[in-house]
Write a protein that holds these residues in place. Structure first.
Motif, PDB file in Angstrom:
ATOM      1  N   GLU A  46      16.539  -6.521  -2.124  1.00 25.38           N
ATOM      2  CA  GLU A  46      15.501  -6.409  -3.147  1.00 25.38           C
ATOM      3  C   GLU A  46      14.700  -5.123  -2.992  1.00 25.38           C
ATOM      4  OE1 GLU A  46      11.514  -8.653  -4.852  1.00 25.38           O
ATOM      5  OE2 GLU A  46      12.672  -9.621  -3.265  1.00 25.38           O
ATOM      6  N   GLY A  47      14.331  -4.787  -1.746  1.00 28.96           N
ATOM      7  CA  GLY A  47      13.570  -3.562  -1.497  1.00 28.96           C
ATOM      8  C   GLY A  47      14.354  -2.330  -1.909  1.00 28.96           C
ATOM      9  N   ALA A  48      15.646  -2.307  -1.586  1.00 35.15           N
ATOM     10  CA  ALA A  48      16.490  -1.158  -1.938  1.00 35.15           C
ATOM     11  C   ALA A  48      16.630  -1.032  -3.458  1.00 35.15           C
ATOM     12  CB  ALA A  48      17.861  -1.300  -1.285  1.00 35.15           C
ATOM     13  N   ALA A  49      16.797  -2.158  -4.142  1.00 33.83           N
ATOM     14  CA  ALA A  49      16.950  -2.121  -5.599  1.00 33.83           C
ATOM     15  C   ALA A  49      15.664  -1.645  -6.275  1.00 33.83           C
ATOM     16  CB  ALA A  49      17.345  -3.505  -6.119  1.00 33.83           C
ATOM     17  N   GLY A  72      20.606  -5.286  22.028  1.00 35.91           N
ATOM     18  CA  GLY A  72      20.322  -6.568  21.397  1.00 35.91           C
ATOM     19  C   GLY A  72      18.904  -7.057  21.584  1.00 35.91           C
ATOM     20  N   ARG A  73      18.181  -6.499  22.559  1.00 31.50           N
ATOM     21  CA  ARG A  73      16.783  -6.912  22.765  1.00 31.50           C
ATOM     22  C   ARG A  73      15.858  -6.279  21.735  1.00 31.50           C
ATOM     23  NH1 ARG A  73      16.144  -4.500  28.453  1.00 31.50           N
ATOM     24  NH2 ARG A  73      17.341  -2.975  27.302  1.00 31.50           N
ATOM     25  N   ALA A  74      16.277  -5.173  21.164  1.00 31.55           N
ATOM     26  CA  ALA A  74      15.448  -4.445  20.193  1.00 31.55           C
ATOM     27  C   ALA A  74      15.860  -4.820  18.773  1.00 31.55           C
ATOM     28  CB  ALA A  74      15.597  -2.944  20.407  1.00 31.55           C
ATOM     29  N   GLN A  75      15.032  -4.420  17.813  1.00 29.17           N
ATOM     30  CA  GLN A  75      15.324  -4.669  16.404  1.00 29.17           C
ATOM     31  C   GLN A  75      15.359  -3.353  15.642  1.00 29.17           C
ATOM     32  OE1 GLN A  75      12.154  -7.318  15.186  1.00 29.17           O
ATOM     33  NE2 GLN A  75      13.483  -9.096  15.481  1.00 29.17           N
ATOM     34  N   VAL A  76      16.183  -3.341  14.610  1.00 32.09           N
ATOM     35  CA  VAL A  76      16.179  -2.218  13.676  1.00 32.09           C
ATOM     36  C   VAL A  76      15.721  -2.741  12.327  1.00 32.09           C
ATOM     37  CG1 VAL A  76      17.948  -0.847  14.849  1.00 32.09           C
ATOM     38  CG2 VAL A  76      18.635  -2.528  13.114  1.00 32.09           C
ATOM     39  N   LEU A  77      15.217  -1.814  11.538  1.00 37.94           N
ATOM     40  CA  LEU A  77      14.682  -2.142  10.219  1.00 37.94           C
ATOM     41  C   LEU A  77      15.525  -1.466   9.150  1.00 37.94           C
ATOM     42  CD1 LEU A  77      11.059  -1.296  11.305  1.00 37.94           C
ATOM     43  CD2 LEU A  77      11.977  -3.605  11.008  1.00 37.94           C
ATOM     44  N   ARG A  78      15.734  -2.175   8.068  1.00 35.96           N
ATOM     45  CA  ARG A  78      16.443  -1.604   6.927  1.00 35.96           C
ATOM     46  C   ARG A  78      15.881  -2.242   5.657  1.00 35.96           C
ATOM     47  NH1 ARG A  78      21.902  -1.371   7.125  1.00 35.96           N
ATOM     48  NH2 ARG A  78      22.105  -1.976   9.280  1.00 35.96           N
ATOM     49  N   PRO A  79      15.944  -1.518   4.551  1.00 35.44           N
ATOM     50  CA  PRO A  79      15.467  -2.129   3.299  1.00 35.44           C
ATOM     51  C   PRO A  79      16.296  -3.371   2.978  1.00 35.44           C
ATOM     52  CG  PRO A  79      15.788   0.225   3.019  1.00 35.44           C
ATOM     53  CD  PRO A  79      16.373  -0.132   4.352  1.00 35.44           C
ATOM     54  N   SER A  80      15.638  -4.406   2.507  1.00 34.44           N
ATOM     55  CA  SER A  80      16.358  -5.591   2.039  1.00 34.44           C
ATOM     56  C   SER A  80      17.064  -5.219   0.735  1.00 34.44           C
ATOM     57  CB  SER A  80      15.370  -6.733   1.788  1.00 34.44           C
ATOM     58  OG  SER A  80      14.512  -6.391   0.705  1.00 34.44           O
ATOM     59  N   ALA A 127      15.213   3.821   3.727  1.00 26.89           N
ATOM     60  CA  ALA A 127      16.340   3.916   2.792  1.00 26.89           C
ATOM     61  C   ALA A 127      17.140   5.186   3.043  1.00 26.89           C
ATOM     62  CB  ALA A 127      15.831   3.877   1.354  1.00 26.89           C
ATOM     63  N   ASP A 128      16.455   6.272   3.383  1.00 26.79           N
ATOM     64  CA  ASP A 128      17.124   7.555   3.584  1.00 26.79           C
ATOM     65  C   ASP A 128      17.759   7.695   4.966  1.00 26.79           C
ATOM     66  OD1 ASP A 128      16.310   8.255   1.051  1.00 26.79           O
ATOM     67  OD2 ASP A 128      14.608   9.446   1.740  1.00 26.79           O
ATOM     68  N   GLY A 129      17.130   7.138   5.980  1.00 22.77           N
ATOM     69  CA  GLY A 129      17.597   7.391   7.340  1.00 22.77           C
ATOM     70  C   GLY A 129      17.842   6.164   8.174  1.00 22.77           C
ATOM     71  N   GLY A 130      17.787   4.995   7.569  1.00 19.63           N
ATOM     72  CA  GLY A 130      17.890   3.755   8.336  1.00 19.63           C
ATOM     73  C   GLY A 130      19.309   3.380   8.656  1.00 19.63           C
ATOM     74  N   ASP A 142       0.839  -1.206   0.000  1.00 24.73           N
ATOM     75  CA  ASP A 142       0.000   0.000   0.000  1.00 24.73           C
ATOM     76  C   ASP A 142       0.869   1.250   0.000  1.00 24.73           C
ATOM     77  OD1 ASP A 142       0.721   0.695   2.606  1.00 24.73           O
ATOM     78  OD2 ASP A 142      -1.257   0.384   3.445  1.00 24.73           O
ATOM     79  N   GLY A 143       0.252   2.380  -0.335  1.00 24.28           N
ATOM     80  CA  GLY A 143       0.979   3.633  -0.519  1.00 24.28           C
ATOM     81  C   GLY A 143       1.724   4.096   0.702  1.00 24.28           C
ATOM     82  N   ALA A 144       1.140   3.924   1.884  1.00 26.35           N
ATOM     83  CA  ALA A 144       1.793   4.371   3.107  1.00 26.35           C
ATOM     84  C   ALA A 144       3.074   3.575   3.364  1.00 26.35           C
ATOM     85  CB  ALA A 144       0.840   4.253   4.288  1.00 26.35           C
ATOM     86  N   ALA A 145       3.057   2.317   3.025  1.00 26.21           N
ATOM     87  CA  ALA A 145       4.245   1.487   3.233  1.00 26.21           C
ATOM     88  C   ALA A 145       5.378   1.920   2.308  1.00 26.21           C
ATOM     89  CB  ALA A 145       3.907   0.013   3.019  1.00 26.21           C
ATOM     90  N   TYR A 146       5.042   2.441   1.124  1.00 28.43           N
ATOM     91  CA  TYR A 146       6.071   2.958   0.221  1.00 28.43           C
ATOM     92  C   TYR A 146       6.854   4.081   0.919  1.00 28.43           C
ATOM     93  CZ  TYR A 146       8.309   5.656  -3.404  1.00 28.43           C
ATOM     94  OH  TYR A 146       9.243   6.345  -4.132  1.00 28.43           O
ATOM     95  N   GLY A 147       6.138   5.007   1.556  1.00 25.97           N
ATOM     96  CA  GLY A 147       6.789   6.107   2.258  1.00 25.97           C
ATOM     97  C   GLY A 147       7.677   5.623   3.383  1.00 25.97           C
ATOM     98  N   LEU A 148       7.234   4.598   4.064  1.00 25.90           N
ATOM     99  CA  LEU A 148       8.020   4.036   5.160  1.00 25.90           C
ATOM    100  C   LEU A 148       9.310   3.415   4.621  1.00 25.90           C
ATOM    101  CD1 LEU A 148       6.416   2.217   8.096  1.00 25.90           C
ATOM    102  CD2 LEU A 148       8.499   1.313   7.100  1.00 25.90           C
TER     103      LEU A 148
END
Length: 173
Positions: free
Chosen positions: A120-123, A110-118, A67-70, A56-62
């Protein structure tokens, strides 16, 4: 507009401007930004489908923000976007399930998680962004480069104001 030492923005109007002219300027600004935002939502929805038909469109922005700040924690996304935690969680889960985002242990906690484009997602995002940039270049090809730079700077200033307002509105802000 100018900045002052306290970090706030001071609005300076031309001496010849009337209250009615100033008001009309803000009415026009609100109208134009509203149109830009509506168009942006429609474009984001289309771009999301280009990234993946189930996105969905909102997920694109996320994904673009990651990609810009992760890499970022989900709580960072909530704070930066001013969205509800459950909305961000749902979008992140969708991006992860579609293979667009990877979750990794946070090196700082280590208890928390971070998110980054995969990869495939980055490409995929890079390809869409390149197409968008090319469209902006075509749409604004008749504009002087200084006007494009000025527009970018003014939008950046407006975004900083919005980010500061969101930070103040956030719990503990």
């Amino acid at each position: 507009m100018t900045g002052n030492p306290g970090g706030t923005t001071v609005v300076e109007w031309d001496v010849g401007s009337t209250g009615a002219e100033q008001h009309e300027s803000f009415v026009r600004l609100e109208r134009e930004i509203g149109l830009l935002l509506r168009r942006s939502r429609a474009i984001s929805a289309r771009l999301a489908r280009e990234l993946h038909p189930d996105l969905d469109g909102a997920a694109y922005g996320l994904l673009a923000l990651l990609a810009d700040g992760g890499p970022l924690r989900a709580s960072d996304l909530v704070a930066r976007l001013g969205l509800d935690k459950s909305t961000v969680s749902r979008q992140v889960s969708s991006l992860v399930a579609l293979g667009m985002v990877d979750r990794e242990p946070d090196p700082a906690d280590g208890r928390a998680q971070v998110l980054r484009p995969s990869a495939e997602g980055a490409a995929r995002l890079s390809g869409i962004r390149e197409a968008r940039r090319a469209r902006w270049e075509a749409d604004l090809s008749g504009w002087p480069a200084d006007d494009v730079a000025t527009l970018a700077e003014l939008l950046a200033r407006l975004n900083r104001i919005g980010e500061a307002r969101e930070a103040q509105a956030a719990p503990g802000g």
